[in-house]
Design a protein around this motif. Structure first.
Motif, PDB file in Angstrom:
ATOM      1  N   LEU A 287       0.840  -1.187   0.000  1.00 17.65           N
ATOM      2  CA  LEU A 287       0.000   0.000   0.000  1.00 17.65           C
ATOM      3  C   LEU A 287       0.880   1.243   0.000  1.00 17.65           C
ATOM      4  N   PRO A 288       0.379   2.362  -0.531  1.00 16.61           N
ATOM      5  CA  PRO A 288       1.092   3.629  -0.325  1.00 16.61           C
ATOM      6  C   PRO A 288       1.157   3.920   1.180  1.00 16.61           C
ATOM      7  N   VAL A 289       2.163   4.627   1.568  1.00 16.68           N
ATOM      8  CA  VAL A 289       2.349   4.928   2.983  1.00 16.68           C
ATOM      9  C   VAL A 289       1.819   6.333   3.254  1.00 16.68           C
ATOM     10  N   THR A 290       0.829   6.446   4.150  1.00 15.36           N
ATOM     11  CA  THR A 290       0.268   7.742   4.514  1.00 15.36           C
ATOM     12  C   THR A 290       0.361   7.914   6.027  1.00 15.36           C
ATOM     13  N   VAL A 291       0.974   9.013   6.444  1.00 18.73           N
ATOM     14  CA  VAL A 291       1.119   9.317   7.864  1.00 18.73           C
ATOM     15  C   VAL A 291       0.510  10.696   8.116  1.00 18.73           C
ATOM     16  N   SER A 292      -0.385  10.758   9.094  1.00 18.33           N
ATOM     17  CA  SER A 292      -1.027  12.020   9.472  1.00 18.33           C
ATOM     18  C   SER A 292      -0.703  12.310  10.927  1.00 18.33           C
ATOM     19  N   ILE A 293      -0.315  13.549  11.216  1.00 20.90           N
ATOM     20  CA  ILE A 293      -0.007  13.917  12.599  1.00 20.90           C
ATOM     21  C   ILE A 293      -0.850  15.119  13.017  1.00 20.90           C
ATOM     22  N   LEU A 294      -1.331  15.086  14.250  1.00 18.52           N
ATOM     23  CA  LEU A 294      -2.049  16.195  14.857  1.00 18.52           C
ATOM     24  C   LEU A 294      -1.235  16.686  16.040  1.00 18.52           C
ATOM     25  N   MET A 295      -0.926  17.989  16.071  1.00 25.14           N
ATOM     26  CA  MET A 295      -0.088  18.552  17.123  1.00 25.14           C
ATOM     27  C   MET A 295      -0.958  18.977  18.305  1.00 25.14           C
TER      28      MET A 295
END
Length: 474
Positions: free
Chosen positions: A397-405
Motif C-alpha cells: 500500500l502507499p504509505v500515509t502518515v497524518s499527525i495532529l499537534m
C-alpha cells in the motif's frame, strides 16, 4: 478615545475615560469592560469596531461586532440575526485554534446584539495582493497553512461557506494565516447536508452546489482553490472561467510559472462536480505533501554500495590517494545529529584487497560506536522491544502518515528518502504526508504528536519530552 456604539448618535467620539456618551447619553462600555475605540468596517448587517478590554491589566485589543442590519425586510432581518448568532455559536463550538479568532463574549445591550472576539493584527490577503501576484511557493505555503484549518473545522461538522482573500489575515507577529468571519458558517449533519437552504457566500468564490443552497465540506475546498488562482493572477475569478467551454483558463493569466504538480492540485480543488473534487482537506494535504517543493526539495539519486561506503571515508581516501570527483551535495540534518557528504569516487591503481581493507575499517569503527551509544526508547504503541528504531509496515500500500499537534514540537519528515519538512509545528495543526515506499518521522517531543498511519485510529506518538523516530514503510 471612546466611540459611542449608538448607530443614531451624531457625535460618537468621546474622551477615553468617558462612561456615557456626551452627546446621546448611551453607556459607552459593553459589560463594563469592552470599550470601542474607532470603527474599522461596516457591511449590510452590522458594524465592526476596534476595541480594548479594560477589565484586564494590559488592556489588550479586541474586536466588537455589532448587529445593525441596513435592510428592513422581515425575512432578511431574521436571516441576518440568525447568521450573527451562528457566528458566536460556531466560534464557541470550535473552541481554541491558533488560526481562528477566539470568542471573548456574545451579549445583548441597549437592544443590540454584540459579538466580541480576539483582534488579529495583520493584513488580509486581499490587501497583500495589491503588492503583486503571488508565487507558487506562496500558494503552497497558503495551502499548507489553511488546509489543516479546514480539516479542523470540518471535523467539528462546520462548513465555513465564505472563504476568500478578504477573510484570510496574515498575523503580523508570526506571519501565520488566520481564517476569520465565521458568520456564514453552517453546522453540517448527515441529513443537513442534503437539504437545500439559503445561498451564503461571495459569488466569485462560491462552489456551484453552494449557489444552489447545498453546501458540503468540499465547497470550502472549491472556494480555497478559487482564492489561490485569484492570488496567482490578480484577476477576478469570473474572468478566469470560460463559460463557453465550461472550463477554468487561469493558466492563461499567470504572471509566475506554476509546476504541473501544483496545477493538478488546484485543478482538482476547482472541479465543478463534487465527485471529481477533493472530498476532504486530508486528501488535498496528501497530494500537496507528495508534490516536490520549489527551491526547497532536492532530488535524491540512488546510491551503489560503493557510494554508501564512501560517504564515511573522506580522510582515508585522501591518505590513499583515492581521488574524489566534484561533490554532488552536502546536507546537514538535525534530529539525531546526522550528516552525510555524498561524492562520486574514482579509485586509481589500487589492488582490490588493499582498498577493501581500508574501506572496511571505518565501517567496523562505526558499528562499535553504534553498539556503545545510548539506545532510543519508544512507546508501546509503535516500538519493537528488541530494536533501536521502530518500523511500521503496510504491505503493498502507499504509505500515509497524518499527525495532529497537541503542543508545539520539533518535527522532521523524510518521504522516500527526501527531507520534506523540518521545523517546529504549532499546537492544533494537522499535516499529512504520502509516500510510495517509506516515511521517517522524528519528533523532539513525542508526547505532543497524535499519529495516524494509513488511516488507522490516532495514537499518541510517545511520551512528553521523548526524542523519537519511527519508520513507516510498505
Amino acid at each position: 478615545m471612546s466611540y459611542c456604539l449608538n448607530p443614531t448618535c451624531a457625535e460618537p467620539q468621546n474622551r477615553s475615560e468617558a462612561e456615557v456618551c456626551q452627546h446621546c447619553g448611551l453607556i459607552v462600555q459593553l459589560q463594563n469592560r469592552y470599550r470601542a475605540i474607532n470603527p474599522i468596517g461596516q457591511g449590510g448587517f452590522g458594524r465592526t469596531f476596534l476595541a480594548v478590554n479594560e477589565a484586564e491589566l494590559l488592556k489588550p485589543r479586541c474586536v466588537i461586532k455589532q448587529f445593525f442590519p441596513q435592510q428592513q425586510d422581515a425575512n432578511l432581518l431574521k436571516t441576518a440575526s440568525q447568521l450573527f448568532q451562528r457566528e458566536a455559536q460556531r466560534l464557541e463550538q470550535l473552541g481554541h485554534h491558533p488560526q481562528i479568532p477566539t470568542l471573548l463574549a456574545y451579549l445583548e445591550q441597549d437592544h443590540h446584539q454584540y459579538l466580541v472576539q480576539e483582534w488579529i493584527d495583520g493584513q488580509t490577503l486581499e490587501q497583500e495582493l495589491k503588492m503583486g501576484a503571488f508565487t507558487e511557493n506562496q500558494i503552497r505555503q497558503l495551502l499548507q497553512d489553511l488546509l489543516p484549518v479546514l480539516q479542523f473545522i470540518h471535523h467539528h461538522h462546520v462548513i465555513h461557506r465564505d472563504i476568500k482573500p478578504a477573510n484570510i489575515i496574515r498575523r503580523r507577529v508570526d506571519r501565520t494565516l488566520v481564517l476569520v468571519d465565521l458568520g456564514a458558517a453552517k453546522f453540517a449533519t448527515g441529513t443537513a447536508l442534503l437539504k437545500t437552504g439559503t445561498m451564503i457566500g461571495s459569488a466569485e468564490y462560491t462552489a456551484p452546489e453552494q449557489i444552489r443552497g447545498k453546501a458540503v465540506f468540499s465547497s470550502d475546498l472549491y472556494s480555497l482553490g478559487v482564492t489561490c488562482i485569484h492570488l496567482l493572477t490578480q484577476m477576478s475569478p469570473f474572468d478566469l472561467f470560460d463559460g463557453t467551454e465550461g472550463q477554468w483558463i487561469w493558466r492563461d493569466y499567470l504572471t509566475h510559472s506554476v509546476s504541473d504538480r501544483l496545477g493538478k492540485v488546484l485543478d482538482k480543488l476547482l472541479e465543478s462536480a463534487t465527485n471529481r473534487r477533493y472530498r476532504s482537506a486530508e486528501s488535498a494535504i496528501a497530494d500537496l505533501s507528495s508534490a516536490p517543493q520549489l527551491e526547497v526539495s532536492r532530488s535524491v539519486e540512488p546510491t551503489t554500495p560503493w557510494q554508501t561506503i564512501a560517504e564515511t571515508l573522506v580522510n582515508p581516501l585522501i591518505a590513499l590517494d583515492i581521488e574524489p570527483a566534484k561533490p554532488l551535495a552536502t546536507a546537514a540534518k538535525s534530529g539525531a545529529a546526522r550528516f552525510a557528504s555524498r561524492q562520486h569516487l574514482r579509485i586509481s591503481n589500487w589492488s582490490f584487497p588493499a582498498a577493501l581493507i581500508v574501506l572496511s575499517l571505518p565501517i567496523f569503527l562505526m558499528s562499535v560506536l553504534r553498539a556503545v551509544s545510548s539506545p532510543r526508547h519508544y512507546s508501546h504503541d509503535f516500538a519493537k522491544p528488541a530494536s533501536q528504531s521502530a518500523t511500521i509496515v503496510a504491505p503493498h500500500l502507499p504509505v500515509t502518515v497524518s499527525i495532529l499537534m497537541t503542543d508545539r514540537a520539533w518535527v522532521s519528515i523524510t518521504v522516500d528518502g527526501k527531507l520534506e519538512f523540518e521545523g517546529v509545528l504549532p499546537e492544533g495543526i494537522r499535516q499529512t504526508w504520502t509516500a510510495d515506499q517509506q516515511i521517517i518521522l522524528q519528533a523532539g517531543n513525542a508526547g505532543a504528536l497524535v499519529v495516524s498511519f494509513n488511516q488507522t485510529p490516532d495514537q499518541v506518538f510517545g511520551k512528553f519530552g521523548e526524542i523519537k523516530e519511527v519508520i513507516f514503510s510498505n
